[in-house]
Scaffold this motif. Sequence first.
Motif, PDB file in Angstrom:
ATOM      1  N   LYS A 136       0.551  -1.437  -0.290  1.00  0.00           N
ATOM      2  CA  LYS A 136       0.038  -0.471   0.387  1.00  0.00           C
ATOM      3  C   LYS A 136       1.065   1.532   0.078  1.00  0.00           C
ATOM      4  O   LYS A 136       0.389   2.126  -0.073  1.00  0.00           O
ATOM      5  N   LYS A 138       3.413   3.611  -2.437  1.00  0.00           N
ATOM      6  CA  LYS A 138       3.717   4.003  -4.007  1.00  0.00           C
ATOM      7  C   LYS A 138       4.886   3.235  -4.531  1.00  0.00           C
ATOM      8  O   LYS A 138       5.567   2.640  -4.040  1.00  0.00           O
ATOM      9  N   ASP A 139       4.847   3.212  -5.525  1.00  0.00           N
ATOM     10  CA  ASP A 139       6.074   2.225  -6.679  1.00  0.00           C
ATOM     11  C   ASP A 139       7.531   3.676  -6.229  1.00  0.00           C
ATOM     12  O   ASP A 139       7.064   4.354  -6.921  1.00  0.00           O
ATOM     13  N   ARG A 140       8.264   3.308  -6.516  1.00  0.00           N
ATOM     14  CA  ARG A 140       9.638   3.892  -5.829  1.00  0.00           C
ATOM     15  C   ARG A 140      10.380   3.048  -5.002  1.00  0.00           C
ATOM     16  O   ARG A 140      10.066   2.171  -3.869  1.00  0.00           O
ATOM     17  N   THR A 150       6.718   7.231   5.206  1.00  0.00           N
ATOM     18  CA  THR A 150       6.011   6.718   4.628  1.00  0.00           C
ATOM     19  C   THR A 150       5.851   5.187   4.988  1.00  0.00           C
ATOM     20  O   THR A 150       5.175   4.265   4.233  1.00  0.00           O
ATOM     21  N   THR A 213       8.087  -2.684  -5.791  1.00  0.00           N
ATOM     22  CA  THR A 213       7.459  -2.317  -7.278  1.00  0.00           C
ATOM     23  C   THR A 213       6.211  -3.115  -6.896  1.00  0.00           C
ATOM     24  O   THR A 213       5.520  -4.190  -6.173  1.00  0.00           O
ATOM     25  N   SER A 214       4.607  -2.588  -7.663  1.00  0.00           N
ATOM     26  CA  SER A 214       3.295  -3.523  -7.402  1.00  0.00           C
ATOM     27  C   SER A 214       3.113  -4.674  -8.244  1.00  0.00           C
ATOM     28  O   SER A 214       2.224  -5.075  -8.458  1.00  0.00           O
TER      29      SER A 214
END
Length: 324
Positions: A136, A138-140, A150, A213-214
């Motif tokens: 949950k 973000k991809d980064r 975060t 990564t998602s």
Amino acid sequence: MKKRCSEPLISIVVPIYNVQKYVSKCIDSIIGQTYHNLEIILVDDGSTDSSPQICDEYSKRDNRIKVIHKINEGLVSARKAGVRAAIGDYIAYVDGDDWIEQNMYEQLVYKINDADMVICGVKRDYGKYVSCEMNKVKDRSYEGKELIETVFKRMMYTGDFFERGIQPHVYNVLFTADLLKRNQLQISNEIRVGEDAACLYPTLLEAEKICVTSECFYHYQMRDNSIMGVNDETELERYKILYSYLRMRFSAKEELKENLFYQLDHFMLFMLMLKEIGLLQDGSDLFPYKGLSLNDKIVVYGAGRFGCEIVAYLKKRNEYSVVL
């Protein structure tokens, strides 16, 4: 941090216990990786079926495969045995009844760059359909203050209903070897539930930089016996052992301790709810359908593990009517 070599050695540790029906597909998916610089360590944890023989046959076909035969001591012990034998720059886990996409490690090595770990999504295979379970955040890549705010402060509980920022799995993670060894090897063999969480979250807290990564490269095989209720005091004691261990590890993070304890309480409630949803019936602010009247009609959306538990519980209680 220094950028690591372009083709580092990855040690893949595969704990195996009585999975003769699935283990060939698992090993084949690892052997067939587009990334070839692999050390594959199959840890037979005292299997009583044909799994040991299957492992030995594969080791004859591929010189990248090492087999460890040991007495049965549980998942934590099996992982430790594999980690101790690993010589790779990175270490990853694959469970013996699961399988992975052909390009999983090629992609993860590319994405990890100079991070300490890279985490991808997981595909849950239910037979008739597949769902993708993603983290949950973000991809980064995350480091420094952003990693703390975060990721660390939301990793076990985001503040939304039983939602975790980072899913509690280790099989979808590529770890730097030193970081994983420091954490995996100190976990007690007494931990027999939540073994992944006992490793992942303390390891995550020691990372200086991570990548998320998602993309879903890992296939988790949902088996018929994957949903089991709490049956006795012995099983509840296992949850207490996990809880005590994580509190001990988190207590060392003075500046985050209270937040981590808060997250841990919610995380444990979620685990217990999956095992026996009725435990939260009385007076819990977390119960998802409190305030309903007897004989109310209910539509349940979602057929994942949580959805299945809700439906089974509602039908057992016969207090509400599940209409769809």
